[in-house]
Structure formats: structure tokens, C-alpha cells
Design a protein around this motif. Sequence first.
Motif, PDB file in Angstrom:
ATOM      1  N   ALA A 193      28.903  49.111  28.975  1.00 20.99           N
ATOM      2  CA  ALA A 193      29.216  48.627  28.000  1.00 20.99           C
ATOM      3  C   ALA A 193      30.629  49.021  27.353  1.00 20.99           C
ATOM      4  CB  ALA A 193      27.990  48.690  26.949  1.00 20.99           C
ATOM      5  N   SER A 194      30.858  50.370  27.372  1.00 16.09           N
ATOM      6  CA  SER A 194      32.016  50.697  26.884  1.00 16.09           C
ATOM      7  C   SER A 194      33.249  50.297  27.699  1.00 16.09           C
ATOM      8  CB  SER A 194      31.993  52.259  26.636  1.00 16.09           C
ATOM      9  OG  SER A 194      31.604  52.786  27.803  1.00 16.09           O
ATOM     10  N   ALA A 195      33.160  50.314  29.108  1.00 17.14           N
ATOM     11  CA  ALA A 195      34.169  49.643  30.070  1.00 17.14           C
ATOM     12  C   ALA A 195      34.535  48.316  29.595  1.00 17.14           C
ATOM     13  CB  ALA A 195      33.834  50.118  31.332  1.00 17.14           C
ATOM     14  N   LEU A 196      33.392  47.420  29.419  1.00 15.17           N
ATOM     15  CA  LEU A 196      33.370  46.197  29.394  1.00 15.17           C
ATOM     16  C   LEU A 196      34.224  45.832  27.866  1.00 15.17           C
ATOM     17  CD1 LEU A 196      31.059  43.284  30.194  1.00 15.17           C
ATOM     18  CD2 LEU A 196      32.083  43.296  28.045  1.00 15.17           C
ATOM     19  N   MET A 197      33.630  46.670  27.108  1.00 20.24           N
ATOM     20  CA  MET A 197      34.408  46.521  25.624  1.00 20.24           C
ATOM     21  C   MET A 197      36.093  46.898  25.693  1.00 20.24           C
ATOM     22  SD  MET A 197      33.830  45.631  22.680  1.00 20.24           S
ATOM     23  CE  MET A 197      34.135  45.525  20.903  1.00 20.24           C
ATOM     24  N   GLY A 198      36.220  47.781  26.570  1.00 21.13           N
ATOM     25  CA  GLY A 198      37.678  48.139  26.940  1.00 21.13           C
ATOM     26  C   GLY A 198      38.440  47.061  27.557  1.00 21.13           C
ATOM     27  N   ALA A 199      37.826  46.567  28.501  1.00 21.38           N
ATOM     28  CA  ALA A 199      38.513  45.215  29.083  1.00 21.38           C
ATOM     29  C   ALA A 199      38.728  44.181  27.987  1.00 21.38           C
ATOM     30  CB  ALA A 199      37.675  44.864  30.184  1.00 21.38           C
ATOM     31  N   PHE A 201      39.406  44.564  24.932  1.00 19.44           N
ATOM     32  CA  PHE A 201      40.660  44.918  24.249  1.00 19.44           C
ATOM     33  C   PHE A 201      41.818  44.731  24.812  1.00 19.44           C
ATOM     34  CE2 PHE A 201      37.679  47.222  21.391  1.00 19.44           C
ATOM     35  CZ  PHE A 201      38.053  46.947  20.233  1.00 19.44           C
ATOM     36  N   ARG A 202      41.693  44.802  26.451  1.00 14.24           N
ATOM     37  CA  ARG A 202      43.063  44.721  27.107  1.00 14.24           C
ATOM     38  C   ARG A 202      43.204  43.180  27.369  1.00 14.24           C
ATOM     39  NH1 ARG A 202      44.904  46.970  31.566  1.00 14.24           N
ATOM     40  NH2 ARG A 202      46.846  46.735  30.432  1.00 14.24           N
ATOM     41  N   GLY A 203      42.267  42.273  26.940  1.00  7.84           N
ATOM     42  CA  GLY A 203      42.788  40.748  27.093  1.00  7.84           C
ATOM     43  C   GLY A 203      41.966  40.159  28.028  1.00  7.84           C
ATOM     44  N   VAL A 204      40.781  40.847  28.630  1.00  6.45           N
ATOM     45  CA  VAL A 204      40.069  39.911  29.766  1.00  6.45           C
ATOM     46  C   VAL A 204      39.047  39.085  28.955  1.00  6.45           C
ATOM     47  CG1 VAL A 204      38.175  40.232  31.284  1.00  6.45           C
ATOM     48  CG2 VAL A 204      40.257  42.016  31.470  1.00  6.45           C
ATOM     49  N   THR A 205      39.174  38.012  29.310  1.00  8.49           N
ATOM     50  CA  THR A 205      38.230  36.949  28.555  1.00  8.49           C
ATOM     51  C   THR A 205      37.345  36.127  29.498  1.00  8.49           C
ATOM     52  OG1 THR A 205      39.797  35.201  28.895  1.00  8.49           O
ATOM     53  CG2 THR A 205      39.988  36.548  26.713  1.00  8.49           C
ATOM     54  N   ARG A 206      37.373  36.266  30.738  1.00  6.25           N
ATOM     55  CA  ARG A 206      36.554  35.305  31.716  1.00  6.25           C
ATOM     56  C   ARG A 206      35.535  36.177  32.497  1.00  6.25           C
ATOM     57  NH1 ARG A 206      40.566  32.146  35.661  1.00  6.25           N
ATOM     58  NH2 ARG A 206      38.607  31.988  36.549  1.00  6.25           N
ATOM     59  N   PHE A 207      34.419  35.486  32.586  1.00  8.23           N
ATOM     60  CA  PHE A 207      33.081  36.147  33.425  1.00  8.23           C
ATOM     61  C   PHE A 207      33.855  37.010  34.662  1.00  8.23           C
ATOM     62  CE2 PHE A 207      29.600  36.950  35.906  1.00  8.23           C
ATOM     63  CZ  PHE A 207      28.666  37.141  35.090  1.00  8.23           C
ATOM     64  N   ASP A 209      36.597  37.624  35.719  1.00  8.04           N
ATOM     65  CA  ASP A 209      37.674  38.601  35.436  1.00  8.04           C
ATOM     66  C   ASP A 209      36.756  40.045  34.886  1.00  8.04           C
ATOM     67  OD1 ASP A 209      39.556  37.231  36.158  1.00  8.04           O
ATOM     68  OD2 ASP A 209      40.266  36.403  34.269  1.00  8.04           O
ATOM     69  N   PHE A 210      35.855  39.998  34.095  1.00  4.30           N
ATOM     70  CA  PHE A 210      35.140  41.321  33.791  1.00  4.30           C
ATOM     71  C   PHE A 210      34.645  41.714  34.927  1.00  4.30           C
ATOM     72  CE2 PHE A 210      34.896  39.360  29.258  1.00  4.30           C
ATOM     73  CZ  PHE A 210      35.475  40.380  28.891  1.00  4.30           C
ATOM     74  N   GLU A 211      33.803  40.634  35.772  1.00  2.00           N
ATOM     75  CA  GLU A 211      33.073  41.181  37.049  1.00  2.00           C
ATOM     76  C   GLU A 211      34.049  41.948  38.018  1.00  2.00           C
ATOM     77  OE1 GLU A 211      30.384  39.202  40.552  1.00  2.00           O
ATOM     78  OE2 GLU A 211      31.401  37.927  39.086  1.00  2.00           O
ATOM     79  N   SER A 212      35.267  41.368  38.335  1.00  2.62           N
ATOM     80  CA  SER A 212      36.033  42.104  39.271  1.00  2.62           C
ATOM     81  C   SER A 212      36.844  43.329  38.661  1.00  2.62           C
ATOM     82  CB  SER A 212      37.073  40.926  39.507  1.00  2.62           C
ATOM     83  OG  SER A 212      37.926  40.352  38.572  1.00  2.62           O
ATOM     84  N   ALA A 213      37.140  42.980  37.576  1.00  5.33           N
ATOM     85  CA  ALA A 213      37.910  44.305  36.982  1.00  5.33           C
ATOM     86  C   ALA A 213      37.011  45.633  37.046  1.00  5.33           C
ATOM     87  CB  ALA A 213      38.539  43.853  35.545  1.00  5.33           C
ATOM     88  N   LEU A 214      35.878  45.523  36.503  1.00  4.96           N
ATOM     89  CA  LEU A 214      34.863  46.427  36.452  1.00  4.96           C
ATOM     90  C   LEU A 214      34.159  46.838  37.829  1.00  4.96           C
ATOM     91  CD1 LEU A 214      33.451  45.786  32.812  1.00  4.96           C
ATOM     92  CD2 LEU A 214      35.405  47.018  33.619  1.00  4.96           C
ATOM     93  N   GLY A 215      34.243  45.897  38.428  1.00  2.00           N
ATOM     94  CA  GLY A 215      33.400  46.178  40.061  1.00  2.00           C
ATOM     95  C   GLY A 215      31.761  46.137  39.511  1.00  2.00           C
ATOM     96  N   ALA A 216      31.401  45.554  38.568  1.00  2.00           N
ATOM     97  CA  ALA A 216      30.026  45.714  37.960  1.00  2.00           C
ATOM     98  C   ALA A 216      29.352  44.452  38.523  1.00  2.00           C
ATOM     99  CB  ALA A 216      29.783  45.672  36.705  1.00  2.00           C
ATOM    100  N   PRO A 217      27.807  44.707  38.775  1.00  2.00           N
ATOM    101  CA  PRO A 217      26.913  43.504  39.179  1.00  2.00           C
ATOM    102  C   PRO A 217      26.993  42.340  38.273  1.00  2.00           C
ATOM    103  CG  PRO A 217      26.021  45.462  39.302  1.00  2.00           C
ATOM    104  CD  PRO A 217      26.921  45.791  38.524  1.00  2.00           C
ATOM    105  N   PRO A 218      27.073  41.270  38.852  1.00  2.00           N
ATOM    106  CA  PRO A 218      27.216  39.844  37.799  1.00  2.00           C
ATOM    107  C   PRO A 218      26.149  39.949  36.767  1.00  2.00           C
ATOM    108  CG  PRO A 218      27.366  39.291  40.170  1.00  2.00           C
ATOM    109  CD  PRO A 218      27.129  40.760  40.120  1.00  2.00           C
ATOM    110  N   THR A 219      24.907  40.285  37.165  1.00  2.00           N
ATOM    111  CA  THR A 219      23.682  40.468  36.267  1.00  2.00           C
ATOM    112  C   THR A 219      23.984  41.652  35.058  1.00  2.00           C
ATOM    113  OG1 THR A 219      22.373  41.903  37.820  1.00  2.00           O
ATOM    114  CG2 THR A 219      21.925  39.777  37.843  1.00  2.00           C
ATOM    115  N   LEU A 220      24.490  42.799  35.408  1.00  2.00           N
ATOM    116  CA  LEU A 220      24.980  43.421  34.476  1.00  2.00           C
ATOM    117  C   LEU A 220      26.057  43.302  33.492  1.00  2.00           C
ATOM    118  CD1 LEU A 220      25.252  47.407  35.082  1.00  2.00           C
ATOM    119  CD2 LEU A 220      26.962  46.223  33.621  1.00  2.00           C
ATOM    120  N   VAL A 221      26.950  42.394  34.195  1.00  2.00           N
ATOM    121  CA  VAL A 221      28.092  41.843  33.083  1.00  2.00           C
ATOM    122  C   VAL A 221      27.619  40.578  32.299  1.00  2.00           C
ATOM    123  CG1 VAL A 221      30.283  40.549  33.241  1.00  2.00           C
ATOM    124  CG2 VAL A 221      29.799  42.214  34.916  1.00  2.00           C
TER     125      VAL A 221
END
Length: 315
Positions: A193-199, A201-207, A209-221
Motif C-alpha cells: 500500500a505504501s509503495a503504491l501511494m509513493g508511485a 505521488f510520483r505521477g503513476v496513474t494507470r493500472f 503502470d502501477f502493476e509494472s512499476a511495483l512488480g506486484a500481482p494484479p489482484t493486489l494492485v
Amino acid sequence: MDDPTTPTLLEPGATNAVGRMLGLLGDEWTLLVLQRALTGVTRYAQFRADLPISNSVLTARLQLLTDELLLERNVYQTNPLRAEYLVTARGRALWPVMLSIWEWERHWVAERADDLPVMHHDLCGHDFAPVLSCRACGKPASVREVGAEWGPSGSWKRSVPEGARRRRSESDSGRTQAGLFPETMTIFGNRWASALMGAAFRGVTRFSDFESALGAPPTLVADRLKAFCALGVLEATQNAKRPDWAEYHLTEKGRAFFPVVAASLQWADHWFKAPEGPALVLSHVPCGAEFVATFTCDQCQAPLTGHEISIIPAP
């Protein structure tokens, strides 16, 4: 023996300062134990009485905070063995993070306002609210006025903390719902959650991009984005050029959480040093200088220091 007054030197190519910070502070129980420690709680029984926490979880968090040099275990009685946990210089340096959390909850979580401690500035004699400011020019700084670029040790991969904490049991989960800072914990009390919030704040807006930037599973994102929208810190909108694409933008409530993020990054940058250099390089757009976060008193405008602040528990 490691020295709690000097920064930790990180291994080349390892998890950077941001990831180390998120691994520590992105855990709800760790934050709650630290909050109590910073207001003067030192003994195991006191932590246990103040928090809806099991013995096993409290023991694990106290050990973690001791290992990470935020607390120091001091044996004050040997028969029977009794120990207290004292806040180190590294732990005390987290006071801006805690003040920022309290201030955000006071303004944005109405049902929590009466339960929060009063922050009193001993220098001017007034109760106060902390104001995030730029050290170079002394002006208040909003999230829109702070630019962020990856530094030499910065990347999404290196900024995600290693490993997850032990999943709480159902009994632990149920007990914490009695509610200590629930909205802050939704944003900051989980490493993803904190990593996604940081993303965000850095301007990530699309699902994607969140998924690829964090390397997190789609269901978690998807789960985190849904929770953030329900909380009101993000809002989902349609992309102007692709109506089938949803975008997630920070709301006013979400942007107001930036002082917590800025204080946390500042703490991480000071206490965790990568040989390549910092993970993030921040700039204050209005004055053009490197952004170093400071907090000032909204009553007298003087810079705040930890030894000039009194925390008065709520009645």
C-alpha cells in the motif's frame, strides 16, 4: 555493536533507503509500537496494555525495532528478568512522521479528532499544527511544488522492501479493528500500500503502470486501488483519449498525506546510505533548490525541533 546514532551503510545494488523505510514503517504494528514509545511507553506490560496486540506480535515487533536500532533493550532487573525499551536517536528522529500522521488524521478522519494527542510548541507556548516547509527558502511546500527524480540508487525494483511481514492471524486482525489510526494504516500500514501511494505521488496513474512499476500481482494492485478510492485518497477517472482506460489520481485528501511521505523519505535518506548515492532527489520548484523537508509551527512560524514539542495525550 551497531551504533544507533550513525546511519546504516547499505550493500551495493541492495534494497535502497526507500525500500528499507517502507519495510520498517509499512507495518501497522511497528508504527503503533513506535507511536507509544515516542510518547514515553517503555515496558512490555505498558505496550501490551495500550495496544490491542498479541504477545507474539508485540515480542516480534520489539525485537525488530531493537535489531533495526530504533529501540534499545535495557535490562533494569535480573531476578526476575525485566527489561525496558528506550527510544534511540534513530527512533526519536521519527517524530516528524508521527506529528504528520496525527495532523492528517485530525483534519481528514473526523471520528478520530477527539482521540488524538495535542501538540504543544513549548517555544511559543501555543498548541500548533506542523507545516511542511522548504529548508532553503523557508516557504510552505505542497506536493505540487516538489519535484522528484530517481537518484543513483533509485528504481522501483530497489524501492520495494524485501519480504513481507508475517500475516496477522484472524484474531490479531479482528482485535486491531478496534481502531488505532485505521485510515493511515490503510495507506501506510502495508508495504504494498505504501509503495503504491509513493508511485501515485510520483505521477503513476494507470493500472498497468502501477502493476509494472511495483512488480506486484494484479489482484493486489486492484485491491489497493479499490481501497484507496473507497478511502477517498484516490479517484478513478476515464482517460480523455481512451475511455476504456481508467486512471487513478490523487484527491485533495490524498495530496494532504504528502507531509507524512516527505517526512518518511527524509528520515530514510538520513539513516540509510547506499554507496551509489540517494534513492530520490527532491527539488522545490518555486525556489529551485534541493528540497529538504522541515516542519514549522503554524502559530509562530519557527522551525520545529523535537525537544521543544510536548505531546499531551487526549483526555
